[in-house]
Design a protein around this motif. Structure first.
Motif, PDB file in Angstrom:
ATOM      1  N   GLY A 336      18.192   2.061  69.192  1.00 26.96           N
ATOM      2  CA  GLY A 336      17.864   3.435  69.825  1.00 26.96           C
ATOM      3  C   GLY A 336      17.542   4.497  69.022  1.00 26.96           C
ATOM      4  O   GLY A 336      17.712   5.643  69.252  1.00 26.96           O
ATOM      5  N   ASN A 337      16.627   4.217  67.835  1.00 22.55           N
ATOM      6  CA  ASN A 337      16.212   4.986  66.774  1.00 22.55           C
ATOM      7  C   ASN A 337      14.772   5.086  66.487  1.00 22.55           C
ATOM      8  O   ASN A 337      14.528   5.328  65.473  1.00 22.55           O
ATOM      9  N   ILE A 338      14.120   4.469  67.134  1.00 25.54           N
ATOM     10  CA  ILE A 338      12.873   4.340  66.707  1.00 25.54           C
ATOM     11  C   ILE A 338      11.920   5.817  67.098  1.00 25.54           C
ATOM     12  O   ILE A 338      12.490   6.614  67.835  1.00 25.54           O
ATOM     13  N   THR A 339      10.833   5.985  66.224  1.00 23.68           N
ATOM     14  CA  THR A 339      10.086   7.254  66.329  1.00 23.68           C
ATOM     15  C   THR A 339       9.396   7.129  67.795  1.00 23.68           C
ATOM     16  O   THR A 339       9.071   6.520  68.285  1.00 23.68           O
ATOM     17  N   ALA A 340       8.950   8.624  67.924  1.00 23.53           N
ATOM     18  CA  ALA A 340       8.077   8.837  69.307  1.00 23.53           C
ATOM     19  C   ALA A 340       6.798   8.121  68.983  1.00 23.53           C
ATOM     20  O   ALA A 340       6.141   7.498  69.836  1.00 23.53           O
ATOM     21  N   GLU A 341       6.195   8.177  67.844  1.00 25.21           N
ATOM     22  CA  GLU A 341       4.902   7.471  67.217  1.00 25.21           C
ATOM     23  C   GLU A 341       5.016   5.842  67.653  1.00 25.21           C
ATOM     24  O   GLU A 341       4.209   5.564  68.106  1.00 25.21           O
ATOM     25  N   THR A 342       6.100   5.435  67.195  1.00 23.20           N
ATOM     26  CA  THR A 342       6.388   3.787  67.336  1.00 23.20           C
ATOM     27  C   THR A 342       6.188   3.506  68.752  1.00 23.20           C
ATOM     28  O   THR A 342       5.986   2.513  69.021  1.00 23.20           O
ATOM     29  N   MET A 343       7.262   4.426  69.670  1.00 23.49           N
ATOM     30  CA  MET A 343       7.037   3.976  71.174  1.00 23.49           C
ATOM     31  C   MET A 343       5.925   3.966  71.520  1.00 23.49           C
ATOM     32  O   MET A 343       5.322   3.341  72.497  1.00 23.49           O
ATOM     33  N   VAL A 344       5.085   4.921  71.600  1.00 21.57           N
ATOM     34  CA  VAL A 344       3.661   5.249  71.915  1.00 21.57           C
ATOM     35  C   VAL A 344       2.801   4.227  71.532  1.00 21.57           C
ATOM     36  O   VAL A 344       2.098   3.490  72.259  1.00 21.57           O
ATOM     37  N   HIS A 345       2.880   3.606  70.253  1.00 19.74           N
ATOM     38  CA  HIS A 345       2.107   2.522  69.758  1.00 19.74           C
ATOM     39  C   HIS A 345       2.521   1.337  70.307  1.00 19.74           C
ATOM     40  O   HIS A 345       1.582   0.622  70.698  1.00 19.74           O
ATOM     41  N   ARG A 346       3.752   1.128  70.669  1.00 19.75           N
ATOM     42  CA  ARG A 346       4.305  -0.210  71.400  1.00 19.75           C
ATOM     43  C   ARG A 346       3.684  -0.392  72.627  1.00 19.75           C
ATOM     44  O   ARG A 346       3.306  -1.270  73.247  1.00 19.75           O
ATOM     45  N   PHE A 347       3.497   0.992  73.391  1.00 20.15           N
ATOM     46  CA  PHE A 347       2.990   0.977  74.701  1.00 20.15           C
ATOM     47  C   PHE A 347       1.505   0.586  74.730  1.00 20.15           C
ATOM     48  O   PHE A 347       1.213  -0.177  75.426  1.00 20.15           O
ATOM     49  N   TRP A 348       0.787   1.227  73.723  1.00 25.97           N
ATOM     50  CA  TRP A 348      -0.588   0.793  73.750  1.00 25.97           C
ATOM     51  C   TRP A 348      -0.931  -0.560  73.372  1.00 25.97           C
ATOM     52  O   TRP A 348      -1.593  -1.296  73.960  1.00 25.97           O
TER      53      TRP A 348
END
Length: 507
Positions: A336-348
């Motif tokens: 529960g502590n990844i960055t927003a950049e990482t979340m967006v990257h994993r979506f793409w």
């Protein structure tokens, strides 16, 4: 939902019977509605709604004049009749979602559906004001068209408050009485599902989970089956329902063995005439349910290594939904502590490797108001960028993306996501920053529209074609130059990360 004699296709017709039946009707009565249109007959389970009221619901999948006849061993519930006319669907109503093109989805009317999911496990168990904030957040962000949500309340860090409604009556020891549903709780739950439907958001209904201080995890096999049959009878008619047998089913295998999970799927197969999507979610990556079983419609997985998405497609041969890739936030737990950049990257990465991704948000809050647990307010930076990706996919794609690794003659790097549909190609570079891209671009020359998409800054700018560079080969550590370009042209790139190159051939 309507008891009128005319309803629109995919809306809900409800027939109610009032009968004074002694004992506990939840345990002791069973009745069905047989809905008929011309020579078609569809048998639908009914349910008890308390205070001597019995109901059966049906969502017509075709316009026309329908009839209903009830069946039951209880005389008061047997042989009742009704009729209604189903008209064309209301504007914007497309019907239930089903699998299409093996790895993808579409609504019943054929409109493609691309899942963009978020998780709010216990949002329907929070104060009503907070539930209204959840609706507002979903409406404002427009990032998500599917919501994972539990039937039962949760007892877990960041989610210790008492539920708005107990789902079953509470005994003196504080545990749920599995023989006595709280009908008000079920009515509230289905009303929230109906509101999501009007927002074109699918409700991914999680039926069982292990985070329990009410002992619903410990019910007997018979009690589990009765609860599941009751839930299906109540909510299957809602067009936006998906079935998730469990959140982290493997954490309950000591009390619910594997053959019981198989039987859960079979009960839904037997009692849901609409064939809503159904799957099951694991906690330990090594204990995935066998999604190849015929009653599983899609893969629901929890895994942070999204580069494996094509492997899961190949392994199971079904749509892949990575519902938990970790969450944007800052709590102590690493999931529960990844960055927003990482979340967006994993979506793409997930979407452009042929799968679908799940969001969650877990920012520390003094009252433990975390979106992933309770809904309410979104505080992170990823939702608007997920909405940007969703808009691109919904505008560009019609049948579903295929990762290039599945296309003869193409290969992609594991940490780069590349996919195609017809004349459309995406190459998502993630953290890689080449000055010129040629690998993965079309081999044949022609008229192409090229765009550079910045998934973080949410910009789309025209790409500049340049001569294709000749690749540099290495052998035993020595650098050699020569050979032929691996594409008909190259694309010049700026130096920032998280870029996607979109190439579309003009015909």
């Amino acid at each position: 939902m309507s008891s009128a004699t005319t309803i629109a296709q995919y809306d809900i017709f409800e027939h109610e019977i009032k009968a004074d039946i002694p004992g506990n009707p939840y345990l002791d009565t069973e009745f069905w509605g047989v809905f008929a249109l011309n020579n078609r007959k569809i048998r639908v389970p009914g349910f008890y709604d308390g205070d001597g009221v019995f109901k059966v619901r049906f969502s017509p999948d075709h316009p026309g004049d329908w009839t209903l006849t009830t069946e039951s061993d209880t005389a008061a519930l047997n042989g009742q009749t009704a009729s209604f006319t189903a008209t064309e669907p209301r504007e914007g109503v497309r019907g239930p979602v089903h699998v299409r093109n093996r790895f993808h989805f579409a609504y019943a009317d054929g409109t493609p559906y691309f899942p963009f999911t978020t998780t709010c496990y216990a949002w329907t168990h929070q104060p009503l004001e907070m539930q209204e904030q959840t609706f507002k957040s979903l409406e404002d962000t427009r990032a998500f068209n599917k919501l994972r949500m539990c039937v039962m309340p949760k007892s877990y860090p960041y989610n210790q408050n008492e539920p708005l409604h107990d789902v079953y009556e509470v005994r003196a020891d504080g545990k749920y009485d599995p023989d006595r549903p709280n009908f008000a709780a079920f009515r509230h739950f289905e009303n929230q599902i109906a509101r999501l439907a009007e927002m074109n958001i699918e409700a991914d209904v999680i039926i069982f989970h292990p985070y329990d201080r009410w002992d619903h995890c410990m019910w007997t096999e018979e009690q589990d089956y009765r609860y599941l049959q009751y839930l299906v009878a109540r909510i299957a008619a809602y067009r936006n329902v998906w079935w998730s047998l469990a959140n982290e089913y493997d954490f309950m295998l000591d009390v619910k063995p594997m053959d019981r999970w198989d039987r859960f799927f079979q009960i839904i197969e037997e009692t849901d005439p609409y064939l809503h999507p159904k799957s099951i979610h694991q906690g330990n990556p090594d204990l995935c349910y066998d999604h190849r079983k015929p009653w599983v419609s899609h893969v629901s997985i929890q895994h942070s290594d999204v580069s494996q998405t094509p492997e899961w497609r190949a392994q199971y041969g079904k749509p892949v939904l990575n519902d938990e890739m970790h969450y944007e936030g800052n709590i102590l737990q690493f999931w529960g502590n990844i960055t927003a950049e990482t979340m967006v990257h994993r979506f793409w990465m997930t979407v452009l490797k042929g799968g679908y991704a799940g969001h969650g948000e877990t920012y520390v809050h003094p009252q433990d108001l975390l979106w992933w647990a309770k809904g309410g307010e979104l505080r992170g930076q990823s939702p608007e960028r997920i909405a940007f990706l969703r808009k691109i996919i919904e505008e560009d794609v019609s049948e579903g993306l295929t990762p290039v690794d599945e296309i003869p003659g193409f290969r992609s790097h594991r940490l780069v996501a590349s996919s195609k549909e017809g004349d459309l190609t995406y190459i998502y570079l993630g953290e890689h920053r080449p000055v010129v891209l040629s690998t993965g671009l079309p081999m044949e020359d022609g008229d192409y529209e090229i765009d550079i998409i910045d998934g973080w800054n949410m910009t789309i700018t025209p790409g500049k074609k340049v001569p294709a560079p000749v690749p540099v080969a290495t052998r035993h550590g020595a650098i050699t130059r020569g050979g032929k370009p691996d594409a008909a042209f190259g694309v010049e790139l700026p130096g920032n990360p998280y870029l996607c190159v979109r190439v579309r051939r003009r015909r």
